[in-house]
Design a protein around this motif. Structure first.
Motif, PDB file in Angstrom:
ATOM      1  N   GLY A 514       0.806  -1.208   0.000  1.00  0.00           N
ATOM      2  CA  GLY A 514       0.000   0.000   0.000  1.00  0.00           C
ATOM      3  C   GLY A 514       0.841   1.261   0.000  1.00  0.00           C
ATOM      4  N   LEU A 515       0.256   2.333  -0.499  1.00  0.00           N
ATOM      5  CA  LEU A 515       0.955   3.601  -0.682  1.00  0.00           C
ATOM      6  C   LEU A 515       0.909   4.431   0.593  1.00  0.00           C
ATOM      7  CD1 LEU A 515       2.295   5.666  -2.649  1.00  0.00           C
ATOM      8  CD2 LEU A 515      -0.033   6.486  -3.160  1.00  0.00           C
ATOM      9  N   GLU A 516       2.073   4.816   1.084  1.00  0.00           N
ATOM     10  CA  GLU A 516       2.162   5.758   2.204  1.00  0.00           C
ATOM     11  C   GLU A 516       2.251   7.166   1.619  1.00  0.00           C
ATOM     12  OE1 GLU A 516       1.901   5.332   5.381  1.00  0.00           O
ATOM     13  OE2 GLU A 516       1.673   3.157   5.234  1.00  0.00           O
ATOM     14  N   ILE A 517       1.321   8.027   1.988  1.00  0.00           N
ATOM     15  CA  ILE A 517       1.248   9.357   1.395  1.00  0.00           C
ATOM     16  C   ILE A 517       1.537  10.418   2.435  1.00  0.00           C
ATOM     17  CG2 ILE A 517      -0.326   8.748  -0.467  1.00  0.00           C
ATOM     18  CD1 ILE A 517      -2.628   9.654   1.258  1.00  0.00           C
ATOM     19  N   SER A 518       2.004  11.549   1.964  1.00  0.00           N
ATOM     20  CA  SER A 518       2.275  12.677   2.852  1.00  0.00           C
ATOM     21  C   SER A 518       0.980  13.415   3.157  1.00  0.00           C
ATOM     22  CB  SER A 518       3.263  13.631   2.186  1.00  0.00           C
ATOM     23  OG  SER A 518       2.668  14.234   1.043  1.00  0.00           O
ATOM     24  N   GLY A 519       1.049  14.360   4.104  1.00  0.00           N
ATOM     25  CA  GLY A 519      -0.134  15.139   4.450  1.00  0.00           C
ATOM     26  C   GLY A 519      -0.648  15.944   3.275  1.00  0.00           C
ATOM     27  N   GLY A 520       0.273  16.530   2.500  1.00  0.00           N
ATOM     28  CA  GLY A 520      -0.148  17.311   1.332  1.00  0.00           C
ATOM     29  C   GLY A 520      -0.812  16.450   0.275  1.00  0.00           C
ATOM     30  N   GLU A 521      -0.281  15.241   0.062  1.00  0.00           N
ATOM     31  CA  GLU A 521      -0.882  14.329  -0.920  1.00  0.00           C
ATOM     32  C   GLU A 521      -2.252  13.863  -0.459  1.00  0.00           C
ATOM     33  OE1 GLU A 521       3.124  12.262  -2.836  1.00  0.00           O
ATOM     34  OE2 GLU A 521       2.291  11.518  -0.960  1.00  0.00           O
ATOM     35  N   ALA A 522      -2.401  13.630   0.835  1.00  0.00           N
ATOM     36  CA  ALA A 522      -3.704  13.231   1.364  1.00  0.00           C
ATOM     37  C   ALA A 522      -4.738  14.330   1.136  1.00  0.00           C
ATOM     38  CB  ALA A 522      -3.583  12.916   2.860  1.00  0.00           C
ATOM     39  N   GLN A 523      -4.327  15.569   1.316  1.00  0.00           N
ATOM     40  CA  GLN A 523      -5.249  16.692   1.102  1.00  0.00           C
ATOM     41  C   GLN A 523      -5.663  16.803  -0.361  1.00  0.00           C
ATOM     42  OE1 GLN A 523      -2.578  19.420   2.858  1.00  0.00           O
ATOM     43  NE2 GLN A 523      -3.578  19.427   4.856  1.00  0.00           N
ATOM     44  N   LYS A 524      -4.737  16.515  -1.264  1.00  0.00           N
ATOM     45  CA  LYS A 524      -5.071  16.547  -2.695  1.00  0.00           C
ATOM     46  C   LYS A 524      -6.077  15.455  -3.048  1.00  0.00           C
ATOM     47  CE  LYS A 524      -0.646  18.597  -4.014  1.00  0.00           C
ATOM     48  NZ  LYS A 524       0.655  18.406  -4.697  1.00  0.00           N
ATOM     49  N   ILE A 525      -5.932  14.275  -2.432  1.00  0.00           N
ATOM     50  CA  ILE A 525      -6.893  13.198  -2.673  1.00  0.00           C
ATOM     51  C   ILE A 525      -8.268  13.583  -2.132  1.00  0.00           C
ATOM     52  CG2 ILE A 525      -7.457  10.798  -2.131  1.00  0.00           C
ATOM     53  CD1 ILE A 525      -4.449  10.240  -2.019  1.00  0.00           C
ATOM     54  N   ALA A 526      -8.290  14.220  -0.957  1.00  0.00           N
ATOM     55  CA  ALA A 526      -9.560  14.660  -0.386  1.00  0.00           C
ATOM     56  C   ALA A 526     -10.221  15.704  -1.279  1.00  0.00           C
ATOM     57  CB  ALA A 526      -9.328  15.226   1.009  1.00  0.00           C
ATOM     58  N   ILE A 527      -9.428  16.589  -1.839  1.00  0.00           N
ATOM     59  CA  ILE A 527      -9.967  17.600  -2.757  1.00  0.00           C
ATOM     60  C   ILE A 527     -10.454  16.942  -4.042  1.00  0.00           C
ATOM     61  CG2 ILE A 527      -9.337  19.576  -4.187  1.00  0.00           C
ATOM     62  CD1 ILE A 527      -7.515  20.496  -1.915  1.00  0.00           C
ATOM     63  N   ALA A 528      -9.720  15.923  -4.511  1.00  0.00           N
ATOM     64  CA  ALA A 528     -10.159  15.192  -5.704  1.00  0.00           C
ATOM     65  C   ALA A 528     -11.511  14.534  -5.481  1.00  0.00           C
ATOM     66  CB  ALA A 528      -9.113  14.136  -6.079  1.00  0.00           C
ATOM     67  N   ARG A 529     -11.758  14.091  -4.260  1.00  0.00           N
ATOM     68  CA  ARG A 529     -13.050  13.500  -3.919  1.00  0.00           C
ATOM     69  C   ARG A 529     -14.161  14.535  -4.086  1.00  0.00           C
ATOM     70  NH1 ARG A 529     -13.204  11.479   2.050  1.00  0.00           N
ATOM     71  NH2 ARG A 529     -11.905   9.814   1.191  1.00  0.00           N
ATOM     72  N   ALA A 530     -13.892  15.765  -3.648  1.00  0.00           N
ATOM     73  CA  ALA A 530     -14.886  16.831  -3.794  1.00  0.00           C
ATOM     74  C   ALA A 530     -15.113  17.170  -5.263  1.00  0.00           C
ATOM     75  CB  ALA A 530     -14.432  18.069  -3.026  1.00  0.00           C
TER      76      ALA A 530
END
Length: 630
Positions: A514-530
């Motif tokens: 599994g992919l370990e992501i940084s805080g900034g990358e996690a925020q981008k994924i959350a924004i992509a969800r929106a």
């Protein structure tokens, strides 16, 4: 101190508790009780067949019957026993599968109720206390499994008592007719001793359980309470995500503080010692009860053997039936008590499942508009959170214009996030109303109304599932749209490096690769969800709070291009990140104190916005960070 175990509940209340849990189990599995009865009936029949065979062999030997007849009866009996053992084993395994499924279903029902419960209910003091009760109750049992296993034991005892009564009845009738009063007097005396011992055993067990269970449940001293709920100290301590902090900060010492040190506390040891004395009394009187039953069986058998006309086989059969009858009667009394307790411990869970929602469920459908022409208006809205007296918003009024880009700024606790929660109808205001195109939002169907909003909260959640499932929040998704949403959110470069693309698992909970992501990358994924949801309203509630000002400004300005003509609300502590918005709303102590453009608000040198702007500008100057316009 109130005790959940030592209280003497009326029998009627016990029966009501048992009835509730039995009804709930039957709703989950209608055939569960039928199969339980069949399994226990088969299991009980095996030892009685063996007892009858023993009695037959003794009588056959005494009567000098032929070996062929005895061999035939023995082989038939053994064959029957083998068949019954096979059936009992097969049905027991089948029943265990149903129990495991029922247990999982029970957990799913609880979790589903929590997922579907009004958010305001979940956040209420009532539900928080109820969840504490559930946690405590489940610490002292196996949840619904305790009811299942104890119910099985009760059925076994009932069938064994019935078998003993049926097989021992012919000999008992003969003894009554023959006037063997001595045997019955001895049996009655030993039975009375057994009943007395059982009562004393129950008393000591209740005393021990009271110290182990109730004192910890109701103790005001958190040390004594937490040390017995191990999850408080060890929750997720073996999770690899937490292992770095545990080692770097030596948090194992903190865990020891709440476990080993507390366990060594004098008051804690005193409580355990009192519970140990209760256990000792339980064990002592349990031994007396068992010995009384055993003595009753042997002495009754001896008295029966002295009676004329009673065969040796009948003596063995009757003694075996007496022993099993008394043992099962004692077991039944114990298990009924345990069952009542197990049922009572599930009342907190059933109470949670049965909680009714407080928010009004509207029935109006939300109009589908391709032009996204939805206008929101807050009209004299006041709101305070459950269990608090202070208002988070007070007499708040504001209109959100269609297609407007609005920034909301203010200090912590000023009401920014509260306004978003009310807008999404996670809560209903105590006063005032929120209107969608002139209609109170409480009149709309909640599921349709929720589809109007794409929200990224500061405490957003990513799941240890595939990347595509995190964006689409569904196993089925538009793969092209998922990829495009990730690219628009700034995750494209990292995505292109992933061998499995959007099928890559996040984290290592389910997949070691599994992919370990940084805080900034996690925020981008959350924004992509929106972005993927493509709702008419886009709400960003400080999702970039952990980023530096430059990174936050970059994400906000890029996201503004993605939003297009939709209505967007941005919440941030950093005023410089929101200057691109058409309007900026300034919140202070639950009220809207200013509304205007960046230039208009900055021109009001006495206003809150100017005060906050100058304070932040001084910080950037002191640290050497340069933001355009500061």
């Amino acid at each position: 101190m109130e005790s959940n175990l030592t209280d003497k509940l009326p029998l009627k209340e016990h029966l009501q508790n048992v009835k509730k849990i039995l009804r709930f189990i039957r709703e989950m599995d209608r055939n569960c009780f039928r199969i339980m009865c069949l399994v226990q009936a088969v299991q009980v029949s095996i030892p009685y067949i063996e007892l009858l065979l023993s009695a037959y062999i003794l009588d056959a030997v005494s009567a000098r019957k032929g070996f062929r007849e005895m061999m035939t009866v023995t082989l038939l009996s053994m064959t029957g026993i083998l068949v019954l053992r096979f059936l009992a084993s097969a049905m027991s395994h089948h029943l265990e599968v149903r129990r495991a499924h029922m247990s999982n279903l029970y957990s799913c029902i609880v979790q589903t109720r929590m997922l579907n419960m009004d958010f305001s209910r979940i956040d209420s003091p009532e539900v928080k206390k109820l969840k504490d009760r559930i946690r405590t109750d489940n610490n002292w049992g196996a949840g619904i499994n305790s009811v299942f296993w104890t119910g099985n034991a009760i059925l076994y005892d009932v069938f064994e008592i019935a078998g003993a009564a049926i097989l021992g009845a012919p000999v008992a009738v003969y003894l009554i007719r023959s006037g063997s009063l001595t045997a019955w007097l001895v049996l009655a005396f030993l039975l009375a001793v057994s009943v007395f011992s059982l009562q004393m055993q129950t008393h000591f067990r209740r005393q021990a359980d009271a110290y182990r269970y109730s004192d910890y449940k109701d103790a005001a001293d958190k040390e004594e309470r937490f040390c017995f709920s191990w999850e408080f100290a060890f929750a997720d301590s073996f999770n690899y995500k937490n292992s770095k902090d545990i080692r770097l900060y030596e948090s194992n010492r903190l865990m020891e503080r709440w476990t080993n040190e507390v366990l060594s506390h004098k008051g804690f040891r005193s409580l355990l010692l009192k519970g140990a004395w209760g256990d000792a009394g339980d064990s002592f009187f349990s031994g007396i009860s068992r010995n009384a039953i055993l003595g009753a069986s042997y002495l009754t058998a001896a008295l029966i053997a002295l009676a004329e006309g009673i065969t040796v086989g009948s003596v063995v059969r009757f003694a075996g039936c007496i022993s099993r009858l008394l043992t099962s009667a004692k077991g039944l009394a114990d298990n009924l008590s345990y069952f009542a307790l197990a049922a009572r411990r599930q009342l907190s869970t059933l109470e949670l499942i049965g909680l009714e929602d407080e928010m009004y469920k509207g029935k109006l459908p939300v109009e589908k508009r391709s032009d996204n022409a939805y206008q929101i208006e807050f009209r004299n809205v006041s709101f305070r959170y459950p269990g608090t007296e202070q208002y988070a918003l007070k007499n708040f009024s504001m209109k959100l214009k269609i297609g407007e880009k609005l920034a909301i700024v203010g200090m912590n606790g000023s009401g920014k996030t509260t306004m978003i929660k009310l807008l999404c109808r996670l809560y209903d205001p105590q006063q005032g109303e929120i209107l969608l195109n002139g209609v109170d939002i409480r009149k709309f169907r909640q599921d349709e109304y929720s589809k109007l909003f794409s929200v990224v909260f500061q405490d957003y959640t990513l799941f240890p599932f595939r990347l595509a499932e995190n964006v689409a929040v569904d196993q089925r998704c538009d793969r092209e749209l998922v990829q495009r949403s990730l690219e628009n959110a700034g995750f494209g470069d990292r995505l292109s490096c992933l061998e499995q693309g959007i099928d890559t698992f996040l984290y290592k909970d389910y997949d070691d690769s599994g992919l370990e992501i940084s805080g900034g990358e996690a925020q981008k994924i959350a924004i992509a969800r929106a972005v993927y949801k493509d709702a008419p309203f886009i709400l960003l509630d400080e999702p970039t709070a952990t980023l530096d000002p430059l990174a936050e400004y970059d994400i906000y300005t890029n996201f503004d291009g993605i939003v297009g003509e939709k209505t967007a609300i941005y919440i941030s502590h950093r005023l410089s990140s929101c200057r691109f918005c058409e309007k900026i709303a300034v919140f202070h102590e639950g009220s809207l104190v200013q509304l205007g453009t960046h230039e208009e608000l900055l021109a009001d040198t006495e206003g809150k916005y100017c005060e906050m702007w100058n304070a932040q500008a001084q910080y950037y100057k002191d640290t050497g960070i340069v933001i355009e316009g500061i």
